[in-house]
Design a protein around this motif. Sequence first.
Motif, short mmCIF file in Angstrom:
data_model
loop_
_atom_site.label_atom_id
_atom_site.label_comp_id
_atom_site.label_asym_id
_atom_site.label_seq_id
_atom_site.Cartn_x
_atom_site.Cartn_y
_atom_site.Cartn_z
N GLN A 182 -11.45 -1.05 11.07
CA GLN A 182 -10.88 -1.53 9.81
C GLN A 182 -9.88 -0.53 9.24
OE1 GLN A 182 -13.38 -3.35 6.83
NE2 GLN A 182 -15.10 -3.36 8.24
N SER A 183 -10.13 0.78 9.46
CA SER A 183 -9.26 1.78 8.86
C SER A 183 -7.88 1.83 9.52
CB SER A 183 -9.91 3.17 8.95
OG SER A 183 -10.07 3.56 10.30
N ALA A 184 -7.76 1.21 10.71
CA ALA A 184 -6.48 1.23 11.42
C ALA A 184 -5.57 0.14 10.87
CB ALA A 184 -6.72 1.03 12.91
N SER A 185 -5.31 0.20 9.56
CA SER A 185 -4.49 -0.82 8.91
C SER A 185 -3.07 -0.30 8.71
CB SER A 185 -5.11 -1.20 7.56
OG SER A 185 -5.27 -0.05 6.75
N ARG A 186 -2.19 -1.21 8.35
CA ARG A 186 -0.79 -0.84 8.14
C ARG A 186 -0.64 0.05 6.90
NH1 ARG A 186 2.87 -5.84 7.41
NH2 ARG A 186 1.35 -6.22 5.76
N LEU A 187 0.31 0.95 6.96
CA LEU A 187 0.69 1.73 5.79
C LEU A 187 2.07 1.26 5.36
CD1 LEU A 187 0.41 4.00 3.72
CD2 LEU A 187 1.37 5.57 5.43
N ILE A 188 2.16 0.74 4.13
CA ILE A 188 3.43 0.27 3.57
C ILE A 188 3.84 1.23 2.46
CG2 ILE A 188 4.65 -1.66 2.51
CD1 ILE A 188 3.46 -2.36 5.21
N GLU A 189 5.04 1.79 2.57
CA GLU A 189 5.54 2.71 1.55
C GLU A 189 6.66 2.02 0.77
OE1 GLU A 189 6.00 6.82 2.58
OE2 GLU A 189 4.97 6.54 4.49
N LEU A 190 6.45 1.89 -0.53
CA LEU A 190 7.38 1.17 -1.39
C LEU A 190 8.17 2.13 -2.28
CD1 LEU A 190 5.04 -1.72 -2.62
CD2 LEU A 190 6.78 -1.84 -0.83
N PRO A 191 9.50 2.04 -2.27
CA PRO A 191 10.30 2.85 -3.20
C PRO A 191 10.15 2.30 -4.61
CG PRO A 191 11.72 1.34 -2.00
CD PRO A 191 10.34 1.18 -1.41
N VAL A 192 10.02 3.19 -5.60
CA VAL A 192 9.81 2.76 -6.98
C VAL A 192 10.68 3.59 -7.92
CG1 VAL A 192 8.16 2.52 -8.88
CG2 VAL A 192 7.44 2.05 -6.54
N ILE A 224 19.20 0.67 -2.20
CA ILE A 224 18.23 -0.17 -1.47
C ILE A 224 18.35 -1.62 -1.91
CG2 ILE A 224 15.78 -0.57 -1.04
CD1 ILE A 224 15.34 2.44 -1.53
N HIS A 225 18.51 -1.82 -3.22
CA HIS A 225 18.61 -3.18 -3.76
C HIS A 225 19.78 -3.93 -3.14
CE1 HIS A 225 18.45 -6.45 -6.65
NE2 HIS A 225 19.71 -6.22 -6.98
N GLY A 248 3.09 -12.02 -17.79
CA GLY A 248 2.08 -11.05 -17.36
C GLY A 248 1.73 -10.08 -18.46
N GLY A 249 0.49 -9.58 -18.41
CA GLY A 249 0.01 -8.67 -19.45
C GLY A 249 -0.28 -7.27 -18.98
N TRP A 250 0.10 -6.94 -17.74
CA TRP A 250 -0.16 -5.60 -17.23
C TRP A 250 0.86 -4.60 -17.79
CZ3 TRP A 250 -2.66 -4.81 -11.87
CH2 TRP A 250 -3.63 -5.78 -11.64
N ASN A 251 0.54 -3.32 -17.68
CA ASN A 251 1.42 -2.25 -18.16
C ASN A 251 2.47 -1.93 -17.10
OD1 ASN A 251 -0.17 -1.22 -20.71
ND2 ASN A 251 -1.70 -1.48 -19.09
N LEU A 252 3.74 -2.09 -17.45
CA LEU A 252 4.83 -1.92 -16.50
C LEU A 252 5.27 -0.46 -16.49
CD1 LEU A 252 6.92 -5.08 -17.48
CD2 LEU A 252 4.91 -4.90 -15.99
N ILE A 253 5.17 0.19 -15.31
CA ILE A 253 5.52 1.60 -15.22
C ILE A 253 6.71 1.85 -14.30
CG2 ILE A 253 3.17 2.34 -15.73
CD1 ILE A 253 2.85 2.98 -12.73
N GLY A 254 7.16 0.84 -13.57
CA GLY A 254 8.29 1.02 -12.67
C GLY A 254 8.67 -0.28 -12.00
N ARG A 255 9.58 -0.17 -11.03
CA ARG A 255 10.02 -1.38 -10.31
C ARG A 255 10.45 -1.00 -8.90
NH1 ARG A 255 14.35 -4.34 -13.58
NH2 ARG A 255 12.61 -4.24 -15.07
N THR A 256 10.11 -1.87 -7.95
CA THR A 256 10.55 -1.68 -6.57
C THR A 256 11.62 -2.71 -6.23
OG1 THR A 256 9.87 -1.60 -4.24
CG2 THR A 256 8.69 -3.15 -5.66
N PRO A 257 12.63 -2.32 -5.44
CA PRO A 257 13.64 -3.29 -5.04
C PRO A 257 13.18 -4.19 -3.89
CG PRO A 257 14.15 -1.15 -4.11
CD PRO A 257 12.96 -0.96 -5.00
N TRP A 258 12.05 -3.85 -3.28
CA TRP A 258 11.57 -4.63 -2.15
C TRP A 258 11.06 -5.99 -2.60
CZ3 TRP A 258 8.70 -1.85 2.37
CH2 TRP A 258 9.54 -0.86 2.89
N ARG A 259 11.24 -6.98 -1.74
CA ARG A 259 10.77 -8.34 -2.02
C ARG A 259 9.38 -8.51 -1.45
NH1 ARG A 259 14.48 -13.72 -0.98
NH2 ARG A 259 13.25 -15.16 -2.26
N LEU A 260 8.42 -8.85 -2.30
CA LEU A 260 7.03 -8.93 -1.86
C LEU A 260 6.62 -10.30 -1.34
CD1 LEU A 260 6.82 -6.16 -3.40
CD2 LEU A 260 4.44 -6.81 -3.77
N PHE A 261 7.38 -11.33 -1.71
CA PHE A 261 6.98 -12.68 -1.27
C PHE A 261 8.23 -13.48 -0.93
CE2 PHE A 261 5.67 -17.11 -1.79
CZ PHE A 261 4.48 -17.11 -1.07
#
Length: 233
Positions: A85-95, A224-225, A182-195
């Motif tokens: 299970q630990s052999a999962s992908r590592l995704i690094e997102l610029p923020v 990047i954007h 949305g009601g979460w606390n916004l601390i940054g933004r990534t240019p990557w498209r998640l969906f």
Amino acid sequence: MIVSLRYVPAGECALMIYAHAENPEECAAHLRGMLAALDAAPPPYLVDAIPTSDSILLLYDPLRTTGAEMETYVSRLALPAPAEQSASRLIELPVLYGGEAGVDLGRVAAMAGIEEAEVVWLHASTEYIVRFLGFMPGFPYLGPLPVPLQTPRHETPRTVVPAGSVAIAEDQTSIYPVTSPGGWNLIGRTPWRLFDVHENPPSLLLPGDRVRFNPVDEAEYSRIHFEILADRR
């Protein structure tokens, strides 16, 4: 890892499985293993499996099986070893943290009693696990979040949160895959498209993936954007 399971009928065609352990991450890991085992050997009467961080809802065809038979099948599954299970992908997102991209960075810092720079350091120095997807397509619930950063949601949600917003709520962090309320606390933004419905799978992040956030400045964010925009043409 000791995880106890509780099976609860959820109507005539569903079975809810609740997991409990002293460490919440052990629950999530156990359930990911259960999902992997179901994917590897799905019974013909299984319709869908919907996970959260501490439960799985199994939908089945009531004309072909019963909740008791579903429970028996699941209890006999051979789960993958933790090492597998630990052999999962590592995704690094610029923020890009703070400013207009992270309008709540100051709020999180004030509630934690630390400087904004320390919030960024704590958030970016932690490796997270995608516990599950929910709320909307491609919305990942990531944890564990460092204790000093754990901040309650806003009492009144915003009507518009930009796509790519990196956010914190309670003991989790996430990224808004599309523009939405949305009601979460916004601390940054990534240019990557998640969906992206044109990709397979459409969600960039999947349960069990490991995620790290890499701070970038405005110039790097813009570069990047625009690269991503050019690739879509």
